[in-house]
Design a protein around this motif. Structure first.
Motif, PDB file in Angstrom:
ATOM      1  N   GLY A  50      91.754  27.613  49.394  1.00 51.94           N
ATOM      2  CA  GLY A  50      91.828  27.423  50.837  1.00 51.94           C
ATOM      3  C   GLY A  50      90.789  26.440  51.343  1.00 51.94           C
ATOM      4  N   THR A  51      89.608  26.469  50.727  1.00 50.43           N
ATOM      5  CA  THR A  51      88.558  25.523  51.099  1.00 50.43           C
ATOM      6  C   THR A  51      88.971  24.101  50.765  1.00 50.43           C
ATOM      7  N   LEU A  52      89.596  23.924  49.606  1.00 49.47           N
ATOM      8  CA  LEU A  52      90.069  22.588  49.227  1.00 49.47           C
ATOM      9  C   LEU A  52      91.081  22.074  50.239  1.00 49.47           C
ATOM     10  N   ALA A  53      92.024  22.931  50.633  1.00 46.76           N
ATOM     11  CA  ALA A  53      93.031  22.529  51.616  1.00 46.76           C
ATOM     12  C   ALA A  53      92.373  22.124  52.930  1.00 46.76           C
ATOM     13  N   GLU A  54      91.415  22.903  53.389  1.00 45.88           N
ATOM     14  CA  GLU A  54      90.764  22.599  54.662  1.00 45.88           C
ATOM     15  C   GLU A  54      89.872  21.370  54.564  1.00 45.88           C
TER      16      GLU A  54
END
Length: 272
Positions: A101-105
């Motif tokens: 999720g951090t990568l996506a954000e």
């Protein structure tokens, strides 16, 4: 503006050695396999790639990795590629693992012009404290380790500061694109593609079908053409493979039906 180019080779001809690439896809679903193949043929090397994973040994980004063209990966999952593990443990590849999720954000923030953001993901782990091995030395020691992250409390909860990601080029795959670069993705093949498109300073789309401007109803567009610089047509059946095909065994003629699934790890052509 008509953004259609004649070939994948032309679309990636100006990608230099050492470029940062944001590459769409999740596993082998929705990957820009034709553009990856064009880069492999061009011999571009020293690439610093941001992608959810690195394909498999013989397909997707795994083709570039096997040829020694990738110097660094920023990913959230790398478990399907034995060559990836070998190069990482041998000190031939730098790897930054990031919560998914951090990568996506981080990609979304980069495309939106937001330099950094706070998230609770990773608090209390080495994502916070640092020391994760990004690159090993040939003797097995850690040559480059992740740095500690800035921590701040919001509402009595600790959060980590994460920096946005921008890339020199975004490479993505769409089901349909018009000549202005507006894109529609099919189901789960959307995955990281819009985010990688937003994060790229120059974004190249390989599309299974190209239509004229105005043919796509505005409400169906998943990625506006403002994020896209080039569009190239590809064979709709090209580059579609499955990492793991899981099927239920045929029930035996007598006795209770078997319900346990069997899994094959060999990639197979995807059914369209």
């Amino acid at each position: 503006m008509d953004k259609v180019v004649d070939s994948a080779a032309q679309a990636v001809a100006d990608v230099p050695d050492g470029a940062v690439l944001a590459v769409g896809g999740f596993g082998l679903c929705g990957i820009p396999s034709t553009l990856i193949g064009a880069l492999a043929e061009a011999g571009t090397s020293g690439l610093r790639v941001v992608s959810n994973n690195c394909g498999v040994d013989d397909w997707g980004l795994g083709l570039l990795l096997r040829a020694g063209r990738i110097a660094r990966m920023t990913s959230s999952y790398v478990g399907e590629n034995k060559e990836f593990a070998r190069r990482y443990l041998a000190g031939e590849l730098e790897v930054e693992l990031t919560p998914q999720g951090t990568l996506a954000e981080r990609l979304r923030a980069g495309g939106a012009g937001i330099p950094a953001f706070y998230t609770p993901a990773g608090v209390g782990t080495q994502v916070e404290t640092g020391g994760l091995p990004w690159r090993y030395a040939p003797d097995g020691s850690i040559a480059v380790a992740s740095p500690p992250k800035e921590v701040r409390e919001f509402g009595d909860r600790r959060h980590l500061l994460e920096e946005a990601i921008t890339a020199d080029f975004g490479l993505i795959r769409a089901e349909v694109a018009d000549r202005h670069g507006n894109c529609v993705f099919h189901a789960a093949a959307r995955n990281f593609n819009p985010l990688c498109a937003m994060a790229g300073r120059i974004t190249v789309v390989e599309a299974e079908r190209i239509v004229e401007a105005g043919e796509l109803p505005p409400d169906t567009v998943h990625l506006p053409g403002v994020y896209v610089d080039r569009v190239v047509a590809v064979d709709a059946s090209s580059g579609k493979r499955i990492e793991r095909r899981t099927a239920r065994p045929r029930p035996e003629r007598t006795g209770p039906a078997r319900t346990r699934t069997s899994t094959t790890a060999t990639a197979a052509p995807e059914e369209n």
